[in-house]
Design a protein around this motif. Structure first.
Motif, PDB file in Angstrom:
ATOM      1  N   PHE A  79       0.814  -1.218   0.000  1.00  0.00           N
ATOM      2  CA  PHE A  79       0.000   0.000   0.000  1.00  0.00           C
ATOM      3  C   PHE A  79       0.836   1.252   0.000  1.00  0.00           C
ATOM      4  O   PHE A  79       1.224   1.703   1.064  1.00  0.00           O
ATOM      5  CB  PHE A  79      -0.915  -0.039   1.233  1.00  0.00           C
ATOM      6  CG  PHE A  79      -1.990   1.006   1.269  1.00  0.00           C
ATOM      7  CD1 PHE A  79      -3.069   0.930   0.410  1.00  0.00           C
ATOM      8  CD2 PHE A  79      -1.941   2.047   2.178  1.00  0.00           C
ATOM      9  CE1 PHE A  79      -4.082   1.877   0.468  1.00  0.00           C
ATOM     10  CE2 PHE A  79      -2.948   2.991   2.239  1.00  0.00           C
ATOM     11  CZ  PHE A  79      -4.021   2.901   1.381  1.00  0.00           C
ATOM     12  N   PRO A  80       1.273   1.820  -1.097  1.00  0.00           N
ATOM     13  CA  PRO A  80       0.810   1.535  -2.456  1.00  0.00           C
ATOM     14  C   PRO A  80       1.512   0.362  -3.125  1.00  0.00           C
ATOM     15  O   PRO A  80       1.077  -0.103  -4.155  1.00  0.00           O
ATOM     16  CB  PRO A  80       1.087   2.826  -3.204  1.00  0.00           C
ATOM     17  CG  PRO A  80       2.181   3.487  -2.482  1.00  0.00           C
ATOM     18  CD  PRO A  80       2.039   3.053  -1.048  1.00  0.00           C
ATOM     19  N   GLY A  81       2.637  -0.139  -2.553  1.00  0.00           N
ATOM     20  CA  GLY A  81       3.228  -1.356  -3.076  1.00  0.00           C
ATOM     21  C   GLY A  81       4.615  -1.182  -3.651  1.00  0.00           C
ATOM     22  O   GLY A  81       5.253  -0.141  -3.481  1.00  0.00           O
ATOM     23  N   PRO A  82       5.109  -2.223  -4.340  1.00  0.00           N
ATOM     24  CA  PRO A  82       6.469  -2.232  -4.874  1.00  0.00           C
ATOM     25  C   PRO A  82       6.778  -1.014  -5.739  1.00  0.00           C
ATOM     26  O   PRO A  82       5.960  -0.595  -6.558  1.00  0.00           O
ATOM     27  CB  PRO A  82       6.510  -3.518  -5.712  1.00  0.00           C
ATOM     28  CG  PRO A  82       5.491  -4.404  -5.076  1.00  0.00           C
ATOM     29  CD  PRO A  82       4.397  -3.478  -4.625  1.00  0.00           C
ATOM     30  N   GLY A  83       7.949  -0.454  -5.515  1.00  0.00           N
ATOM     31  CA  GLY A  83       8.381   0.722  -6.237  1.00  0.00           C
ATOM     32  C   GLY A  83       8.164   2.005  -5.456  1.00  0.00           C
ATOM     33  O   GLY A  83       8.676   3.055  -5.816  1.00  0.00           O
ATOM     34  N   SER A  84       7.393   1.930  -4.361  1.00  0.00           N
ATOM     35  CA  SER A  84       7.151   3.123  -3.556  1.00  0.00           C
ATOM     36  C   SER A  84       8.354   3.400  -2.653  1.00  0.00           C
ATOM     37  O   SER A  84       9.164   2.513  -2.397  1.00  0.00           O
ATOM     38  CB  SER A  84       5.871   2.977  -2.732  1.00  0.00           C
ATOM     39  OG  SER A  84       5.933   1.853  -1.890  1.00  0.00           O
ATOM     40  N   GLN A  85       8.445   4.634  -2.184  1.00  0.00           N
ATOM     41  CA  GLN A  85       9.602   5.051  -1.389  1.00  0.00           C
ATOM     42  C   GLN A  85       9.127   5.856  -0.181  1.00  0.00           C
ATOM     43  O   GLN A  85       8.362   6.810  -0.332  1.00  0.00           O
ATOM     44  CB  GLN A  85      10.523   5.910  -2.258  1.00  0.00           C
ATOM     45  CG  GLN A  85      11.721   6.456  -1.536  1.00  0.00           C
ATOM     46  CD  GLN A  85      12.528   7.395  -2.420  1.00  0.00           C
ATOM     47  OE1 GLN A  85      12.105   7.782  -3.502  1.00  0.00           O
ATOM     48  NE2 GLN A  85      13.695   7.762  -1.939  1.00  0.00           N
ATOM     49  N   ILE A  86       9.601   5.490   1.002  1.00  0.00           N
ATOM     50  CA  ILE A  86       9.309   6.245   2.221  1.00  0.00           C
ATOM     51  C   ILE A  86      10.178   7.505   2.196  1.00  0.00           C
ATOM     52  O   ILE A  86      11.403   7.416   2.100  1.00  0.00           O
ATOM     53  CB  ILE A  86       9.637   5.429   3.493  1.00  0.00           C
ATOM     54  CG1 ILE A  86       8.928   4.074   3.496  1.00  0.00           C
ATOM     55  CG2 ILE A  86       9.332   6.237   4.749  1.00  0.00           C
ATOM     56  CD1 ILE A  86       7.449   4.097   3.591  1.00  0.00           C
ATOM     57  N   LEU A  87       9.547   8.681   2.300  1.00  0.00           N
ATOM     58  CA  LEU A  87      10.288   9.943   2.295  1.00  0.00           C
ATOM     59  C   LEU A  87      10.478  10.489   3.712  1.00  0.00           C
ATOM     60  O   LEU A  87      11.505  11.093   4.013  1.00  0.00           O
ATOM     61  CB  LEU A  87       9.567  10.973   1.427  1.00  0.00           C
ATOM     62  CG  LEU A  87       9.406  10.595  -0.039  1.00  0.00           C
ATOM     63  CD1 LEU A  87       8.591  11.649  -0.776  1.00  0.00           C
ATOM     64  CD2 LEU A  87      10.764  10.388  -0.696  1.00  0.00           C
ATOM     65  N   SER A  88       9.484  10.304   4.564  1.00  0.00           N
ATOM     66  CA  SER A  88       9.618  10.718   5.962  1.00  0.00           C
ATOM     67  C   SER A  88       8.588   9.968   6.792  1.00  0.00           C
ATOM     68  O   SER A  88       7.581   9.489   6.281  1.00  0.00           O
ATOM     69  CB  SER A  88       9.431  12.232   6.117  1.00  0.00           C
ATOM     70  OG  SER A  88       8.104  12.609   5.834  1.00  0.00           O
ATOM     71  N   GLN A  89       8.885   9.880   8.087  1.00  0.00           N
ATOM     72  CA  GLN A  89       7.941   9.235   8.991  1.00  0.00           C
ATOM     73  C   GLN A  89       8.040   9.838  10.377  1.00  0.00           C
ATOM     74  O   GLN A  89       9.108  10.276  10.805  1.00  0.00           O
ATOM     75  CB  GLN A  89       8.149   7.730   9.038  1.00  0.00           C
ATOM     76  CG  GLN A  89       9.475   7.271   9.568  1.00  0.00           C
ATOM     77  CD  GLN A  89       9.596   5.754   9.543  1.00  0.00           C
ATOM     78  OE1 GLN A  89       8.653   5.032   9.289  1.00  0.00           O
ATOM     79  NE2 GLN A  89      10.780   5.275   9.824  1.00  0.00           N
ATOM     80  N   SER A  90       6.909   9.857  11.033  1.00  0.00           N
ATOM     81  CA  SER A  90       6.827  10.307  12.417  1.00  0.00           C
ATOM     82  C   SER A  90       5.922   9.322  13.135  1.00  0.00           C
ATOM     83  O   SER A  90       4.714   9.277  12.872  1.00  0.00           O
ATOM     84  CB  SER A  90       6.241  11.721  12.480  1.00  0.00           C
ATOM     85  OG  SER A  90       6.041  12.099  13.821  1.00  0.00           O
TER      86      SER A  90
END
Length: 156
Positions: A79-90
């Motif tokens: 979700f959204p799945g392969p190829g996606s990239q985490i840019l930031s997280q809190s």
């Protein structure tokens, strides 16, 4: 790998605000031992019953970064799945998660930005109907692959 079609996750136009995804994760010995072995993290809160019995958590807990990894893995696999990239997280880790417990990870799209092809995801993880993790993650949806053409092999 050359010529093999990679299955990618969903692109920005295939997603909508309010859309959700649920996944359960169980804290098993295998995953805990792999994490501890890979990171060489010997924090007694994660592995020592004698020590944790003397603390407010009372028994060994699952490392926060391992829980974070389960969440980001759910994003990159589903979700959204392969190829996606985490840019930031809190993320806030509200209550401890113990070995052998099951958590339910709930992801919900809060915002879509078509220009940057990013989505903001609300994250909630529960165990026994109690929040243990809350937060937000900014994700870049999968990049569109370029079509193979005559220039692909120009470096060979």
């Amino acid at each position: 790998m050359l010529g093999k079609r990679v299955k990618l996750g969903r692109f920005i136009e295939e997603l909508s605000v309010g859309e959700t995804f649920l996944k359960e994760e169980k804290m098993e010995d295998r995953e805990l031992l792999l994490y501890l072995g890979l990171t060489d993290d010997a924090n007694p809160l994660y592995i020592q019953h004698d020590y944790t019995a003397q603390t407010p958590v009372k028994k060994p807990i699952v490392p926060s970064i391992m829980l974070s990894g389960m969440i980001t893995s759910t994003i990159s696999k589903h979700f959204p799945g392969p190829g996606s990239q985490i840019l930031s997280q809190s993320l806030q880790f509200i209550h401890p998660v113990y070995h052998y417990e099951t958590i339910e990870i709930s992801l919900k799209i809060l915002e879509l930005n078509r220009d940057s092809e990013t989505i903001k995801i609300d994250v909630v993880a529960n165990k026994d109907n109690r929040n243990v993790i809350k937060g937000e993650i900014l994700v870049r949806t999968p990049y569109r692959p370029k079509e193979l053409d005559e220039y692909v092999f120009q470096n060979f």
